[in-house]
Design a protein around this motif. Structure first.
Motif, mmCIF file in Angstrom:
data_model
loop_
_atom_site.group_PDB
_atom_site.id
_atom_site.type_symbol
_atom_site.label_atom_id
_atom_site.label_comp_id
_atom_site.label_asym_id
_atom_site.label_seq_id
_atom_site.Cartn_x
_atom_site.Cartn_y
_atom_site.Cartn_z
ATOM 1 N N SER A 180 15.403 -12.577 54.203
ATOM 2 C CA SER A 180 15.711 -13.142 52.893
ATOM 3 C C SER A 180 14.577 -12.882 51.903
ATOM 4 C CB SER A 180 15.985 -14.642 52.997
ATOM 5 O OG SER A 180 14.841 -15.346 53.444
ATOM 6 N N GLY A 181 13.345 -12.924 52.392
ATOM 7 C CA GLY A 181 12.209 -12.609 51.531
ATOM 8 C C GLY A 181 12.265 -11.186 51.013
ATOM 9 N N HIS A 182 12.658 -10.257 51.867
ATOM 10 C CA HIS A 182 12.800 -8.869 51.429
ATOM 11 C C HIS A 182 13.855 -8.750 50.328
ATOM 12 C CE1 HIS A 182 10.071 -7.629 54.423
ATOM 13 N NE2 HIS A 182 10.890 -7.472 55.425
ATOM 14 N N ALA A 183 14.912 -9.562 50.426
ATOM 15 C CA ALA A 183 15.976 -9.503 49.426
ATOM 16 C C ALA A 183 15.553 -10.137 48.098
ATOM 17 C CB ALA A 183 17.222 -10.208 49.960
ATOM 18 N N ILE A 184 14.691 -11.145 48.159
ATOM 19 C CA ILE A 184 14.341 -11.915 46.961
ATOM 20 C C ILE A 184 13.184 -11.314 46.177
ATOM 21 C CG2 ILE A 184 13.366 -14.134 46.194
ATOM 22 C CD1 ILE A 184 14.954 -15.431 48.523
ATOM 23 N N LEU A 185 12.130 -10.917 46.857
ATOM 24 C CA LEU A 185 10.883 -10.575 46.166
ATOM 25 C C LEU A 185 11.000 -9.475 45.111
ATOM 26 C CD1 LEU A 185 8.091 -10.964 48.864
ATOM 27 C CD2 LEU A 185 8.567 -12.397 46.869
ATOM 28 N N PRO A 186 11.859 -8.458 45.273
ATOM 29 C CA PRO A 186 11.965 -7.460 44.194
ATOM 30 C C PRO A 186 12.404 -8.051 42.857
ATOM 31 C CG PRO A 186 12.917 -6.598 46.216
ATOM 32 C CD PRO A 186 12.642 -8.059 46.458
ATOM 33 N N PHE A 187 13.022 -9.247 42.875
ATOM 34 C CA PHE A 187 13.506 -9.860 41.642
ATOM 35 C C PHE A 187 12.484 -10.807 41.012
ATOM 36 C CE2 PHE A 187 17.329 -8.900 44.121
ATOM 37 C CZ PHE A 187 18.128 -8.264 43.176
ATOM 38 N N PHE A 188 11.504 -11.268 41.800
ATOM 39 C CA PHE A 188 10.586 -12.286 41.290
ATOM 40 C C PHE A 188 9.626 -11.681 40.273
ATOM 41 C CE2 PHE A 188 6.830 -15.234 41.982
ATOM 42 C CZ PHE A 188 7.394 -16.283 41.272
ATOM 43 N N ALA A 230 10.438 -10.237 37.605
ATOM 44 C CA ALA A 230 11.011 -8.957 37.165
ATOM 45 C C ALA A 230 12.271 -9.261 36.363
ATOM 46 C CB ALA A 230 11.341 -8.075 38.365
ATOM 47 N N ALA A 231 12.809 -8.267 35.689
ATOM 48 C CA ALA A 231 14.065 -8.430 34.954
ATOM 49 C C ALA A 231 15.216 -8.476 35.955
ATOM 50 C CB ALA A 231 14.256 -7.277 33.979
ATOM 51 N N PHE A 232 16.117 -9.453 35.785
ATOM 52 C CA PHE A 232 17.256 -9.563 36.685
ATOM 53 C C PHE A 232 18.395 -10.277 35.973
ATOM 54 C CE2 PHE A 232 14.288 -13.058 37.668
ATOM 55 C CZ PHE A 232 15.065 -14.151 37.349
ATOM 56 N N GLY A 233 19.595 -10.159 36.545
ATOM 57 C CA GLY A 233 20.759 -10.816 35.987
ATOM 58 C C GLY A 233 20.726 -12.314 36.236
ATOM 59 N N LEU A 234 21.226 -13.081 35.268
ATOM 60 C CA LEU A 234 21.209 -14.534 35.337
ATOM 61 C C LEU A 234 22.550 -15.062 34.859
ATOM 62 C CD1 LEU A 234 19.636 -17.237 35.652
ATOM 63 C CD2 LEU A 234 18.918 -16.961 33.289
ATOM 64 N N GLU A 235 23.087 -16.024 35.606
ATOM 65 C CA GLU A 235 24.377 -16.624 35.253
ATOM 66 C C GLU A 235 24.239 -18.130 35.278
ATOM 67 O OE1 GLU A 235 28.688 -17.110 37.455
ATOM 68 O OE2 GLU A 235 27.687 -15.160 37.581
ATOM 69 N N ASP A 236 24.950 -18.797 34.376
ATOM 70 C CA ASP A 236 24.960 -20.254 34.334
ATOM 71 C C ASP A 236 26.210 -20.750 35.048
ATOM 72 O OD1 ASP A 236 24.762 -22.926 33.805
ATOM 73 O OD2 ASP A 236 24.870 -22.746 31.620
ATOM 74 N N LYS A 237 26.023 -21.447 36.211
ATOM 75 C CA LYS A 237 27.141 -21.979 36.966
ATOM 76 C C LYS A 237 27.617 -23.317 36.425
ATOM 77 C CE LYS A 237 24.948 -22.189 40.839
ATOM 78 N NZ LYS A 237 24.684 -22.455 42.280
ATOM 79 N N GLY A 238 26.871 -23.904 35.506
ATOM 80 C CA GLY A 238 27.188 -25.237 35.019
ATOM 81 C C GLY A 238 28.488 -25.283 34.249
ATOM 82 N N ARG A 239 29.210 -26.387 34.437
ATOM 83 C CA ARG A 239 30.425 -26.603 33.664
ATOM 84 C C ARG A 239 30.061 -27.026 32.256
ATOM 85 N NH1 ARG A 239 33.993 -30.116 38.057
ATOM 86 N NH2 ARG A 239 34.071 -28.509 39.686
ATOM 87 N N ALA A 240 31.002 -26.882 31.344
ATOM 88 C CA ALA A 240 30.769 -27.262 29.956
ATOM 89 C C ALA A 240 30.308 -28.717 29.886
ATOM 90 C CB ALA A 240 32.045 -27.075 29.140
ATOM 91 N N ASP A 270 15.730 -22.418 46.542
ATOM 92 C CA ASP A 270 15.676 -23.790 46.078
ATOM 93 C C ASP A 270 14.547 -23.864 45.052
ATOM 94 O OD1 ASP A 270 16.530 -26.741 46.721
ATOM 95 O OD2 ASP A 270 14.349 -26.750 46.509
ATOM 96 N N GLY A 271 14.929 -24.149 43.813
ATOM 97 C CA GLY A 271 13.964 -24.090 42.721
ATOM 98 C C GLY A 271 14.209 -22.875 41.850
ATOM 99 N N THR A 272 15.482 -22.611 41.554
ATOM 100 C CA THR A 272 15.816 -21.413 40.776
ATOM 101 C C THR A 272 15.174 -21.446 39.392
ATOM 102 O OG1 THR A 272 17.910 -21.186 41.968
ATOM 103 C CG2 THR A 272 17.729 -20.021 39.881
ATOM 104 N N ARG A 273 15.049 -22.614 38.793
ATOM 105 C CA ARG A 273 14.414 -22.681 37.474
ATOM 106 C C ARG A 273 12.955 -22.230 37.543
ATOM 107 N NH1 ARG A 273 18.170 -26.607 37.786
ATOM 108 N NH2 ARG A 273 19.484 -27.047 35.973
ATOM 109 N N ALA A 274 12.253 -22.641 38.593
ATOM 110 C CA ALA A 274 10.878 -22.187 38.772
ATOM 111 C C ALA A 274 10.845 -20.678 38.987
ATOM 112 C CB ALA A 274 10.228 -22.907 39.951
ATOM 113 N N PHE A 275 11.783 -20.177 39.770
ATOM 114 C CA PHE A 275 11.878 -18.734 40.022
ATOM 115 C C PHE A 275 12.052 -17.979 38.707
ATOM 116 C CE2 PHE A 275 14.105 -14.828 41.049
ATOM 117 C CZ PHE A 275 13.477 -14.388 42.203
ATOM 118 N N ILE A 276 12.955 -18.448 37.863
ATOM 119 C CA ILE A 276 13.209 -17.802 36.573
ATOM 120 C C ILE A 276 11.944 -17.796 35.716
ATOM 121 C CG2 ILE A 276 14.476 -18.055 34.397
ATOM 122 C CD1 ILE A 276 16.779 -19.244 36.125
#
Length: 262
Positions: free
Chosen positions: A17-25, A27-37, A90-96
């Motif tokens: 999982s670390g190998h999958a995540i670290l290239p994005f940290f 760095a520029a990456f796609g972001l989506e808001d899952k929150g409902r209105a 866990d902590g996507t806001r910190a990641f962003i």
């Protein structure tokens, strides 16, 4: 699979999982808001999804009869005797924000009870693991057993929570406010890292609300293995999430619960 092999497999999951995540940290990456209105900002990144896919694929290949509960892709046979509970970041806001206070949570439940957990912070090279009886930290400077610290009371405690705005208006927020007013110091924005620092004896108390199983299952065996206690505000099992209170000292846990529910 033996206990030793299971621990090795969880380490392999963390590494992959670390190998999958670290290239994005950071760095520029796609972001989506899952929150409902009207429900607030609930972000998910390409890294979250890539990591959970890799975790699910490894688990299905190795344990095809096991269930999986994941933040991004839901549940697959959650009624199974053994079920993996995953939160890729866990902590996507910190990641962003480029802050390293996030981690990958990998938990295993047997008949609905959390029995093993691991938190991996690949950027810092840190792993926190536990089986309810023992907890271990491994990092760049070696490894050591995790132990919570004694705390005589709320007035001496260091409290952490992810965001005080997550508490519902009314009794819930008032209960947290009473605890926060009673402690020595509080810190925000810590997500899963707060629970690991509690297990490490750096933080005394974590109070949160609105958690899902993937937010807490992996952390329960770590906290309990380090000598701490984690329950709902009412004192029940924490595996289903909801309103959670974790403490390194049982007396402090009892004092916090009394004030939260007062």
């Amino acid at each position: 699979m033996s206990v030793v092999d299971l621990a090795r497999f969880m380490d392999d999951l963390a590494t992959e999982s670390g190998h999958a995540i670290l290239p994005f940290f950071r760095a520029a990456f796609g972001l989506e808001d899952k929150g409902r209105a009207g429900g607030g900002f609930d972000p998910v990144t390409e890294a979250d999804r890539a990591a959970e896919v890799s975790l699910r694929n490894m688990i299905r290949r190795t344990f095809p009869t096991h269930g999986i509960i994941g933040e991004e892709f839901g549940s697959d046979h959650p009624e199974a005797e053994c079920t993996w509970v995953l939160d890729p970041i866990d902590g996507t806001r910190a990641f962003i924000a480029g802050l390293p206070s996030w981690g990958t949570l990998i938990g295993l439940m047997h008949q609905g009870v959390p029995v093993r957990g691991l938190m991996h912070q690949p950027y810092l090279g840190e792993r926190f693991s536990g089986d309810g009886a023992h907890a271990l930290f491994r990092g760049p400077r070696g490894e050591r057993d995790l132990r919570t610290r004694r705390c005589e009371g709320l007035a001496e405690a260091l409290l952490a929570t992810t965001d005080p705005r997550l508490f519902a208006e009314g009794a819930e927020r008032e209960g947290f406010g009473r605890v926060e007013a009673a402690v020595r110091m509080s810190r925000y924005g810590t997500d899963c890292y707060a629970y690991c620092m509690l297990a490490a004896g750096q933080i005394d108390l974590v109070v949160e609300a609105g958690l899902k199983p993937h937010d807490i299952v992996a952390l329960i065996p770590i906290i309990e293995g380090a000598g701490g206690v984690v329950t709902t505000w009412e004192g029940g099992p924490a595996a289903a999430g909801g309103r959670i209170v974790a403490a390194g000292d049982r007396g402090l846990h009892a004092a916090a619960m009394a004030m939260l529910n007062g």
